[in-house]
Design an enzyme around this catalytic site. Sequence first.
Site, PDB file in Angstrom:
ATOM      1  N   GLN A  15       0.843  -1.203   0.000  1.00 43.64           N
ATOM      2  CA  GLN A  15       0.000   0.000   0.000  1.00 43.64           C
ATOM      3  C   GLN A  15       0.877   1.251   0.000  1.00 43.64           C
ATOM      4  O   GLN A  15       2.097   1.152   0.002  1.00 43.64           O
ATOM      5  CB  GLN A  15      -0.922   0.011   1.234  1.00 43.64           C
ATOM      6  CG  GLN A  15      -0.188   0.060   2.547  1.00 43.64           C
ATOM      7  CD  GLN A  15      -1.127  -0.085   3.741  1.00 43.64           C
ATOM      8  OE1 GLN A  15      -2.330   0.046   3.641  1.00 43.64           O
ATOM      9  NE2 GLN A  15      -0.549  -0.352   4.903  1.00 43.64           N
ATOM     10  N   ASP A  36       6.001  -7.594   1.404  1.00 49.91           N
ATOM     11  CA  ASP A  36       5.282  -6.898   2.462  1.00 49.91           C
ATOM     12  C   ASP A  36       4.926  -7.884   3.575  1.00 49.91           C
ATOM     13  O   ASP A  36       4.733  -9.076   3.311  1.00 49.91           O
ATOM     14  CB  ASP A  36       4.007  -6.230   1.919  1.00 49.91           C
ATOM     15  CG  ASP A  36       3.566  -5.027   2.772  1.00 49.91           C
ATOM     16  OD1 ASP A  36       3.621  -3.895   2.271  1.00 49.91           O
ATOM     17  OD2 ASP A  36       3.217  -5.254   3.948  1.00 49.91           O
ATOM     18  N   VAL A  65      10.714  -7.296   6.895  1.00 51.47           N
ATOM     19  CA  VAL A  65      12.085  -6.829   6.643  1.00 51.47           C
ATOM     20  C   VAL A  65      12.953  -6.871   7.901  1.00 51.47           C
ATOM     21  O   VAL A  65      14.173  -6.724   7.801  1.00 51.47           O
ATOM     22  CB  VAL A  65      12.125  -5.408   6.037  1.00 51.47           C
ATOM     23  CG1 VAL A  65      11.439  -5.363   4.685  1.00 51.47           C
ATOM     24  CG2 VAL A  65      11.569  -4.353   6.990  1.00 51.47           C
ATOM     25  N   TYR A 149      11.940   8.269  14.896  1.00 52.63           N
ATOM     26  CA  TYR A 149      11.680   8.204  13.450  1.00 52.63           C
ATOM     27  C   TYR A 149      12.669   9.120  12.735  1.00 52.63           C
ATOM     28  O   TYR A 149      13.275   8.735  11.726  1.00 52.63           O
ATOM     29  CB  TYR A 149      10.236   8.635  13.178  1.00 52.63           C
ATOM     30  CG  TYR A 149       9.827   8.651  11.725  1.00 52.63           C
ATOM     31  CD1 TYR A 149       9.982   9.795  10.942  1.00 52.63           C
ATOM     32  CD2 TYR A 149       9.272   7.522  11.136  1.00 52.63           C
ATOM     33  CE1 TYR A 149       9.594   9.810   9.607  1.00 52.63           C
ATOM     34  CE2 TYR A 149       8.874   7.540   9.809  1.00 52.63           C
ATOM     35  CZ  TYR A 149       9.038   8.684   9.053  1.00 52.63           C
ATOM     36  OH  TYR A 149       8.662   8.700   7.722  1.00 52.63           O
TER      37      TYR A 149
HETATM   38  N1  LIG Z   1       3.517   9.099   4.539  1.00 52.67           N
HETATM   39  C1  LIG Z   1       4.440  10.057   4.696  1.00 52.67           C
HETATM   40  O1  LIG Z   1       4.117  11.223   5.043  1.00 52.67           O
HETATM   41  C2  LIG Z   1       5.875   9.757   4.453  1.00 52.67           C
HETATM   42  C3  LIG Z   1       6.350   8.436   4.432  1.00 52.67           C
HETATM   43  N2  LIG Z   1       7.704   8.231   4.241  1.00 52.67           N
HETATM   44  C4  LIG Z   1       8.246   6.867   4.233  1.00 52.67           C
HETATM   45  O2  LIG Z   1       7.701   6.161   3.115  1.00 52.67           O
HETATM   46  C5  LIG Z   1       7.734   4.748   3.376  1.00 52.67           C
HETATM   47  C6  LIG Z   1       6.374   4.149   3.078  1.00 52.67           C
HETATM   48  O3  LIG Z   1       5.458   4.737   3.970  1.00 52.67           O
HETATM   49  P1  LIG Z   1       3.909   4.962   3.609  1.00 52.67           P
HETATM   50  O4  LIG Z   1       3.633   4.470   2.237  1.00 52.67           O
HETATM   51  O5  LIG Z   1       3.558   6.352   3.978  1.00 52.67           O
HETATM   52  O6  LIG Z   1       3.269   4.005   4.706  1.00 52.67           O
HETATM   53  P2  LIG Z   1       2.116   2.898   4.636  1.00 52.67           P
HETATM   54  O7  LIG Z   1       1.882   2.546   6.064  1.00 52.67           O
HETATM   55  O8  LIG Z   1       0.995   3.374   3.792  1.00 52.67           O
HETATM   56  O9  LIG Z   1       2.814   1.671   3.873  1.00 52.67           O
HETATM   57  C7  LIG Z   1       3.920   1.037   4.473  1.00 52.67           C
HETATM   58  C8  LIG Z   1       3.937  -0.408   4.010  1.00 52.67           C
HETATM   59  O10 LIG Z   1       5.065  -1.036   4.619  1.00 52.67           O
HETATM   60  C9  LIG Z   1       4.649  -2.281   5.163  1.00 52.67           C
HETATM   61  N3  LIG Z   1       5.507  -2.659   6.297  1.00 52.67           N
HETATM   62  C10 LIG Z   1       5.535  -2.110   7.527  1.00 52.67           C
HETATM   63  N4  LIG Z   1       6.409  -2.773   8.312  1.00 52.67           N
HETATM   64  C11 LIG Z   1       6.953  -3.764   7.553  1.00 52.67           C
HETATM   65  C12 LIG Z   1       7.904  -4.792   7.780  1.00 52.67           C
HETATM   66  N5  LIG Z   1       8.452  -4.959   8.989  1.00 52.67           N
HETATM   67  N6  LIG Z   1       8.231  -5.606   6.765  1.00 52.67           N
HETATM   68  C13 LIG Z   1       7.650  -5.464   5.545  1.00 52.67           C
HETATM   69  N7  LIG Z   1       6.729  -4.524   5.252  1.00 52.67           N
HETATM   70  C14 LIG Z   1       6.391  -3.685   6.251  1.00 52.67           C
HETATM   71  C15 LIG Z   1       3.206  -2.084   5.571  1.00 52.67           C
HETATM   72  O11 LIG Z   1       2.525  -3.329   5.667  1.00 52.67           O
HETATM   73  C16 LIG Z   1       2.687  -1.196   4.448  1.00 52.67           C
HETATM   74  O12 LIG Z   1       2.180  -1.954   3.390  1.00 52.67           O
HETATM   75  C17 LIG Z   1       8.157   4.621   4.854  1.00 52.67           C
HETATM   76  O13 LIG Z   1       9.543   4.322   4.918  1.00 52.67           O
HETATM   77  C18 LIG Z   1       7.904   6.018   5.426  1.00 52.67           C
HETATM   78  O14 LIG Z   1       8.739   6.308   6.525  1.00 52.67           O
HETATM   79  C19 LIG Z   1       8.593   9.273   4.021  1.00 52.67           C
HETATM   80  C20 LIG Z   1       8.135  10.566   4.025  1.00 52.67           C
HETATM   81  C21 LIG Z   1       6.758  10.904   4.257  1.00 52.67           C
HETATM   82  C1  LIG Z   2       2.271  14.664  13.979  1.00 51.59           C
HETATM   83  C2  LIG Z   2       2.938  15.199  12.790  1.00 51.59           C
HETATM   84  C3  LIG Z   2       4.115  14.427  12.271  1.00 51.59           C
HETATM   85  O1  LIG Z   2       5.240  14.483  12.790  1.00 51.59           O
HETATM   86  C4  LIG Z   2       3.845  13.666  11.070  1.00 51.59           C
HETATM   87  C5  LIG Z   2       4.770  12.890  10.432  1.00 51.59           C
HETATM   88  C6  LIG Z   2       4.284  12.230   9.207  1.00 51.59           C
HETATM   89  C7  LIG Z   2       4.986  11.497   8.304  1.00 51.59           C
HETATM   90  C8  LIG Z   2       6.400  11.119   8.503  1.00 51.59           C
HETATM   91  C9  LIG Z   2       7.466  11.904   7.847  1.00 51.59           C
HETATM   92  O2  LIG Z   2       8.170  11.046   6.976  1.00 51.59           O
HETATM   93  C10 LIG Z   2       7.074  13.176   7.162  1.00 51.59           C
HETATM   94  C11 LIG Z   2       7.862  14.258   7.392  1.00 51.59           C
HETATM   95  C12 LIG Z   2       7.541  15.525   6.794  1.00 51.59           C
HETATM   96  C13 LIG Z   2       8.208  16.674   7.187  1.00 51.59           C
HETATM   97  C14 LIG Z   2       7.925  17.932   6.538  1.00 51.59           C
HETATM   98  C15 LIG Z   2       8.388  19.134   6.981  1.00 51.59           C
HETATM   99  C16 LIG Z   2       9.089  19.284   8.319  1.00 51.59           C
HETATM  100  O3  LIG Z   2      10.082  20.302   8.272  1.00 51.59           O
HETATM  101  C17 LIG Z   2       8.035  19.613   9.386  1.00 51.59           C
HETATM  102  C18 LIG Z   2       8.704  19.726  10.766  1.00 51.59           C
HETATM  103  C19 LIG Z   2       7.612  19.813  11.825  1.00 51.59           C
HETATM  104  C20 LIG Z   2       8.221  19.710  13.221  1.00 51.59           C
HETATM  105  O4  LIG Z   2       9.084  20.567  13.554  1.00 51.59           O
HETATM  106  O5  LIG Z   2       7.872  18.745  13.932  1.00 51.59           O
END
Ligand SMILES: NC(=O)C1=CN([C@@H]2O[C@H](COP(=O)(O)OP(=O)(O)OC[C@H]3O[C@@H](n4cnc5c(N)ncnc54)[C@H](O)[C@@H]3O)[C@@H](O)[C@H]2O)C=CC1
Ligand SMILES: CCC(=O)/C=C/C=C\C[C@@H](O)/C=C/C=C/C=C\[C@@H](O)CCCC(=O)O
Length: 263
Positions: A15, A36, A65, A149
């Site tokens: 996802q 996944d 993972v 994180y």
């Molecule tokens: N959503 C956001 O705002 C942001 C997300 N990211 C990063 O993007 C990547 C993907 O996140 P999203 O798509 O937002 O999250 P999501 O929660 O929608 O998808 C993450 C996927 O990883 C899988 N997963 C979790 N733990 C696992 C494990 N131990 N082994 C295998 N699969 C596992 C989940 O089952 C899920 O399908 C992450 O590394 C996250 O930190 C980076 C910046 C912003």
């Molecule tokens: C509760 C709000 C929160 O921390 C959400 C995090 C969501 C997704 C994880 C991460 O990968 C996204 C990060 C995005 C950051 C964007 C801009 C930053 O400069 C904001 C900094 C806000 C702060 O000082 O906590």
Amino acid sequence: MDLNGKVALVTGSAQGLGRAFVEILLKNGAKVSLLDVNVPKGEELKAVFDQTYGPEQTIFIPCDVTSEVQLKDAFHKTKEKFGKLDIVCNNAGIANEQDWEKTITVNLNGVIRGTYLAMEIMKQQKEGGVIVNTASVAGLEPLTLMPVYTATKHGIIGFTRAMATASTICKSGVRLNALCPAFVQTNLLDSVIDDDQLAGVVKTMTIDIMKRIGPLNVSEVAEAFLQLVTDESKNGAIMKIEKQGGANYVQFQFNTELKTAPK
Ligand SMILES: NC(=O)C1=CN([C@@H]2O[C@H](COP(=O)(O)OP(=O)(O)OC[C@H]3O[C@@H](n4cnc5c(N)ncnc54)[C@H](O)[C@@H]3O)[C@@H](O)[C@H]2O)C=CC1
Ligand SMILES: CCC(=O)/C=C/C=C\C[C@@H](O)/C=C/C=C/C=C\[C@@H](O)CCCC(=O)O
């Protein structure tokens, strides 16, 4: 890099961003191994892709993972099925400050292990390969509410840059990049916002920031991912992508004194 006939592996692909990365790879002609831990969602997605691209274009492998055995097995099965491995995206990640040790083992250990497994295969291939690790803007600027994180994402960037330099020195033929999205509309973002464990005033502040800069959608990030995968001139580059600013390569200040040989 033309993706037709290339073989990719994406972790956390059932996802969110991982699914979007798989889709853009398939659209561009690659075969993809989906890993996944969420087996029902992974199998459901595999069935969807079978309809659109045919059953031979993808394989779904249940994989946590954090398990060395499972990750090794998934890489082995992918190589066995498709004969090679050109692209790896270490994307699986969670945001859980309560179970912070799990956050480290998924977000950092999982990326490190996935990178090493990919290098092992790719460095033996004439055509090398490319590894894109999913970091975050939280790897460049701290998230007040999510210090662990933040640490994992800073770690991914440092690790990826170091590996890219080593890869150049060793002439391994493998490119490494990290992708740093700002907020993206996915389940992870929803779970963080809905987490009532987070401190009130800081949470309100951060959510205000989120509303102001606006979440990206997964397809915007997938386009940036594709740029990293296909541009063969960018080994070691770190790409940041934000709703307003779009996708840009991050410029790092090098301490040139550190680069000169000791007196
Ligand atoms: N959503 C956001 O705002 C942001 C997300 N990211 C990063 O993007 C990547 C993907 O996140 P999203 O798509 O937002 O999250 P999501 O929660 O929608 O998808 C993450 C996927 O990883 C899988 N997963 C979790 N733990 C696992 C494990 N131990 N082994 C295998 N699969 C596992 C989940 O089952 C899920 O399908 C992450 O590394 C996250 O930190 C980076 C910046 C912003
Ligand atoms: C509760 C709000 C929160 O921390 C959400 C995090 C969501 C997704 C994880 C991460 O990968 C996204 C990060 C995005 C950051 C964007 C801009 C930053 O400069 C904001 C900094 C806000 C702060 O000082 O906590």
